[in-house]
Design an enzyme around this catalytic site. Structure first.
Site, mmCIF file in Angstrom:
data_model
loop_
_atom_site.group_PDB
_atom_site.id
_atom_site.type_symbol
_atom_site.label_atom_id
_atom_site.label_comp_id
_atom_site.label_asym_id
_atom_site.label_seq_id
_atom_site.Cartn_x
_atom_site.Cartn_y
_atom_site.Cartn_z
ATOM 1 N N LYS A 169 -0.284 2.756 2.900
ATOM 2 C CA LYS A 169 -1.649 2.525 2.272
ATOM 3 C C LYS A 169 -2.112 4.079 1.786
ATOM 4 O O LYS A 169 -1.529 4.883 2.153
ATOM 5 C CB LYS A 169 -2.560 2.081 3.525
ATOM 6 C CG LYS A 169 -2.640 2.754 4.489
ATOM 7 C CD LYS A 169 -3.854 3.821 4.758
ATOM 8 C CE LYS A 169 -3.936 4.537 5.990
ATOM 9 N NZ LYS A 169 -4.760 5.772 6.155
ATOM 10 N N PRO B 58 7.284 7.537 6.110
ATOM 11 C CA PRO B 58 7.192 8.744 7.170
ATOM 12 C C PRO B 58 6.077 8.673 8.284
ATOM 13 O O PRO B 58 4.963 8.314 7.977
ATOM 14 C CB PRO B 58 7.026 9.922 6.332
ATOM 15 C CG PRO B 58 6.460 9.217 4.963
ATOM 16 C CD PRO B 58 6.991 7.927 4.945
ATOM 17 N N ASP C 72 -6.696 1.271 11.900
ATOM 18 C CA ASP C 72 -6.184 1.087 10.371
ATOM 19 C C ASP C 72 -5.325 -0.390 10.528
ATOM 20 O O ASP C 72 -5.131 -0.889 9.581
ATOM 21 C CB ASP C 72 -5.079 2.095 10.208
ATOM 22 C CG ASP C 72 -5.675 3.338 9.714
ATOM 23 O OD1 ASP C 72 -7.087 3.259 9.302
ATOM 24 O OD2 ASP C 72 -5.019 4.240 9.456
ATOM 25 N N GLY D 62 -0.215 5.393 7.244
ATOM 26 C CA GLY D 62 -0.277 4.086 7.979
ATOM 27 C C GLY D 62 0.698 3.413 8.154
ATOM 28 O O GLY D 62 0.693 2.188 8.648
ATOM 29 N N GLY D 63 1.923 3.968 8.658
ATOM 30 C CA GLY D 63 3.322 3.241 8.607
ATOM 31 C C GLY D 63 3.115 2.526 10.140
ATOM 32 O O GLY D 63 3.410 1.237 10.054
ATOM 33 N N GLY D 64 2.763 3.116 11.276
ATOM 34 C CA GLY D 64 2.695 2.586 12.466
ATOM 35 C C GLY D 64 1.749 1.413 12.506
ATOM 36 O O GLY D 64 1.720 0.474 13.003
ATOM 37 N N SER D 65 0.516 1.470 11.773
ATOM 38 C CA SER D 65 -0.415 0.560 11.755
ATOM 39 C C SER D 65 0.057 -0.511 10.958
ATOM 40 O O SER D 65 -0.117 -1.989 11.171
ATOM 41 C CB SER D 65 -1.710 1.027 11.010
ATOM 42 O OG SER D 65 -2.281 1.930 11.991
#
Length: 278
Positions: free
Chosen positions: A10, A99, A141, A105-108
């Site tokens: 995002k 990354p 997020d 917002g990768g983990g979310s």
């Protein structure tokens, strides 16, 4: 049968920090666009029913991530089990391309993908409002990734409302390989202050939101090397914007040709930085 859900990154195009709340969180207003269709910035979560619940993590940005109960994918899965009132054993595989600690917002996004995947895989029939409530428990997020598109976020960012799509200008994303802790950036706000304690003014329909991130000063305080990326983008006539709490930067350009020229120049000067064209 193996099911797969895409988990895109995002871009916060507008992030206002309006003050500190009594619960210790900060009151925010955000306009965020989910970057659907950018293959190199999209994680993939796959799964199929099994006898026990397991998670494997691979991919170019998967190093260092742990597949234990602290992982947001498994946290999301446990909430699904809580809602379903039964175990949901599955073999899960997360291919990481976004990354970690970059403000994208990768983990979310992975957590939102897990909610979708489990709901489909076990035919739970959970409605959107139920999934959004669960997403808000996982992190501020996470709900926006369930909506997709362009989203207005209020409160901690967890109260989300869909907006009419506003096309992005040609964008260059640059990640210098640094990791910036989000909690440390919010703590630093007490030292650097709140630069623009103002909410987003009413916008005409279809208008481009302001290119603004109130966390920038605090992030530079916590991680001064971020300024090198900002300055490199400015030198290419780009308009840089920190992504979330960092460490990725986005720069917008008037023309695709300008963005592509900037990408070529920066990759030549700093081949160790990761670049994506949006």
């Amino acid at each position: 049968m193996v099911l797969a859900i895409q988990a895109p990154a995002k871009l916060n195009r507008f992030l206002a920090v309006l003050g500190r709340r009594a619960d210790g969180f900060h009151e925010l207003e955000l306009v965020t666009t989910v970057l659907e269709g950018v293959a190199n910035l999209t994680d993939t979560l796959e799964g199929e029913p099994a006898s026990t619940l397991t998670l494997a993590i691979t991919g170019p940005t998967g190093d260092g991530l742990v597949a234990d109960e602290s992982n947001l994918v498994l946290k999301a899965w446990r909430l699904l089990e809580e809602e379903a009132k039964r175990p949901l054993p599955a073999t899960l595989h997360l291919e990481k391309r976004i990354p970690h600690g970059a403000g994208l917002g990768g983990g979310s996004s992975d957590a939102a993908a897990a909610l979708r995947l489990g709901n489909r895989m076990f035919d739970l029939g959970l409605e959107d409002q139920v999934l959004l409530r669960m997403a808000a428990r996982l992190g501020s997020d996470v709900p926006l990734f369930l909506l997709g598109g362009t989203v207005l976020g209020l409160g901690r960012g967890e109260r989300v409302f869909p907006l009419r799509p506003v096309p992005l200008e040609p964008i260059l994303l640059v990640h210098p390989g640094l990791h910036v802790s989000t909690p440390s950036v919010y703590r630093a706000l007490q030292d650097v202050g709140y630069p623009f304690p103002e909410a987003l003014a009413s916008q005409p329909e279809g208008a481009v939101p302001p290119w603004r991130n109130d966390l920038t000063g605090a992030a530079l305080w916590v991680c001064p090397p971020l300024a090198e990326v900002r300055d490199a983008l400015r030198d290419t006539s780009g308009e840089p914007l920190l992504c979330g709490s960092g460490s990725c930067w986005a720069a917008r350009y008037a023309r695709v040709q300008d963005r592509d020229a900037a990408a070529a120049r920066i990759s030549g000067l700093r081949p160790d930085w990761d670049l994506w064209r949006v």
